[in-house]
Design a protein around this motif. Structure first.
Motif, short mmCIF file in Angstrom:
data_model
loop_
_atom_site.label_atom_id
_atom_site.label_comp_id
_atom_site.label_asym_id
_atom_site.label_seq_id
_atom_site.Cartn_x
_atom_site.Cartn_y
_atom_site.Cartn_z
N THR A 116 0.81 -1.23 0.00
CA THR A 116 0.00 0.00 0.00
C THR A 116 0.84 1.27 0.00
OG1 THR A 116 -0.19 -0.24 2.41
CG2 THR A 116 -2.07 -0.96 1.06
N SER A 117 2.05 1.23 0.51
CA SER A 117 2.88 2.43 0.58
C SER A 117 3.68 2.67 -0.70
CB SER A 117 3.85 2.31 1.76
OG SER A 117 4.71 1.20 1.58
N ILE A 118 3.59 1.76 -1.66
CA ILE A 118 4.36 1.91 -2.90
C ILE A 118 3.57 2.76 -3.89
CG2 ILE A 118 5.41 0.68 -4.83
CD1 ILE A 118 5.79 -1.71 -3.01
N PRO A 119 4.14 3.88 -4.36
CA PRO A 119 3.44 4.75 -5.31
C PRO A 119 3.05 4.00 -6.59
CG PRO A 119 5.38 5.84 -4.42
CD PRO A 119 5.47 4.40 -3.98
N GLY A 120 1.82 4.24 -7.04
CA GLY A 120 1.37 3.65 -8.29
C GLY A 120 0.67 2.32 -8.14
N ILE A 121 0.69 1.73 -6.94
CA ILE A 121 0.01 0.45 -6.70
C ILE A 121 -1.29 0.70 -5.95
CG2 ILE A 121 0.10 -1.75 -5.48
CD1 ILE A 121 3.02 -1.94 -6.08
N HIS A 122 -2.37 0.21 -6.52
CA HIS A 122 -3.69 0.35 -5.92
C HIS A 122 -4.29 -1.03 -5.71
CE1 HIS A 122 -3.60 4.68 -6.73
NE2 HIS A 122 -3.07 4.36 -7.90
N LEU A 123 -4.73 -1.31 -4.51
CA LEU A 123 -5.27 -2.63 -4.18
C LEU A 123 -6.79 -2.64 -4.28
CD1 LEU A 123 -3.09 -3.48 -1.06
CD2 LEU A 123 -2.64 -4.02 -3.46
N GLN A 124 -7.34 -3.82 -4.52
CA GLN A 124 -8.79 -3.98 -4.56
C GLN A 124 -9.38 -3.59 -3.21
OE1 GLN A 124 -10.13 -8.05 -4.66
NE2 GLN A 124 -12.03 -7.54 -5.75
N GLN A 125 -10.42 -2.78 -3.24
CA GLN A 125 -11.08 -2.34 -2.02
C GLN A 125 -12.17 -3.31 -1.61
OE1 GLN A 125 -12.46 1.70 -2.21
NE2 GLN A 125 -10.51 2.50 -2.97
N ILE A 126 -12.25 -3.55 -0.31
CA ILE A 126 -13.33 -4.37 0.25
C ILE A 126 -14.26 -3.42 0.98
CG2 ILE A 126 -13.91 -6.27 1.78
CD1 ILE A 126 -11.11 -7.37 1.35
N PRO A 127 -15.44 -3.17 0.45
CA PRO A 127 -16.37 -2.21 1.08
C PRO A 127 -16.68 -2.59 2.52
CG PRO A 127 -17.10 -2.76 -1.13
CD PRO A 127 -15.96 -3.70 -0.80
N ALA A 128 -17.08 -1.60 3.29
CA ALA A 128 -17.32 -1.81 4.72
C ALA A 128 -18.43 -2.82 4.98
CB ALA A 128 -17.66 -0.49 5.39
N LEU A 129 -19.42 -2.91 4.07
CA LEU A 129 -20.52 -3.84 4.30
C LEU A 129 -20.14 -5.27 4.03
CD1 LEU A 129 -23.11 -3.85 1.37
CD2 LEU A 129 -20.85 -2.87 1.14
N LEU A 130 -18.95 -5.49 3.49
CA LEU A 130 -18.51 -6.84 3.17
C LEU A 130 -17.50 -7.30 4.19
CD1 LEU A 130 -17.97 -6.44 -0.67
CD2 LEU A 130 -20.03 -7.18 0.53
#
Length: 236
Positions: free
Chosen positions: A219-233
């Motif tokens: 997560t701290s590496i510029p340019g890398i975006h991880l799949q988000q897990i919504p709060a309801l899941l």
């Protein structure tokens, strides 16, 4: 909502030789021959099953945050030719099942989930398998529940479950009434699956630990975006 789904005693599970076969015969058993809305980001088997069933794939945008089907774009793609939605739980993150159920009901169309990655995932503490007209899971070696090769179709529709059992057995209830295929799950795979059930909680724990470790490092590496897990899941 959790009580409504969790205590429903009508669940039926039909074992098949693969998730692709499961999706195909589910579409056939539901009589789907028109347009089926499917996410643009998914494995090719999702769209393959639609074509193999004699229907037409209509691709819908996917959310860049969750990678799942975009509910807003899906609503724009519904036409008089739309007969079903085939949503996908991408990488185990459930699609917005409740919104999709509302849309399907409001437009009188069927709702099927490609739940290949979904075994063990939950939505508001309800395990995947209880949403839509059917959810189809994969049990190949890379999944959380393993039978070697194979799949499982979950449905609350007893009549649909019975048709699926006939369609996987050459479409032959004794007099070759239907056109089916050899889609049964073999006995050795079934035995492997029974043993794998005991390992499922540990498999889920290990995957969650691995995902957490990757997230912490990346997560701290510029340019890398991880799949988000919504709060309801959540993952159980």
């Amino acid at each position: 909502m959790a009580k409504e789904y969790a205590e429903d005693p009508r669940m039926h599970v039909v074992a098949v030789s693969s998730v692709t076969i499961g999706l195909t015969i589910t579409l056939e058993a539901l009589g789907i021959t028109g347009e089926v809305l499917v996410p643009s980001f998914t494995f090719c088997a999702s769209a393959n099953a639609i074509v193999q069933a004699g229907a037409t794939s209509v691709f819908v945008d996917s959310c860049p945050e969750t990678y799942n089907i975009s509910v807003s774009d899906l609503e724009k793609k519904i036409t008089k030719q739309t007969e079903a939605i085939l949503a996908v739980h991408v990488f185990g993150v459930p699609a917005d099942c409740l919104a999709l159920e509302k849309i399907a009901k409001g437009n009188n169309i069927k709702l099927i989930f490609d739940a290949a990655h979904g075994m063990g995932s939950t939505l508001n503490n309800v395990k995947m398998g209880r949403f839509g007209d059917a959810e189809v899971f994969s049990t190949t070696p890379t999944k959380t529940l393993v039978t070697g090769e194979g799949g499982l179709v979950f449905t609350r529709d007893a009549a649909l479950a019975q048709r699926l059992r006939i369609y996987r057995e050459y479409g032959n209830p004794g007099d070759c009434t239907y056109i089916g295929t050899n889609g049964r799950l073999n006995e050795i795979s079934c035995l492997m699956g029974i043993a794998s059930f005991d390992l499922l909680p540990e498999h889920l724990r290990l995957r969650q630990a691995a995902a957490k470790a990757y997230a912490e490092k990346l997560t701290s590496i510029p340019g890398i975006h991880l799949q988000q897990i919504p709060a309801l899941l959540n993952k159980s």
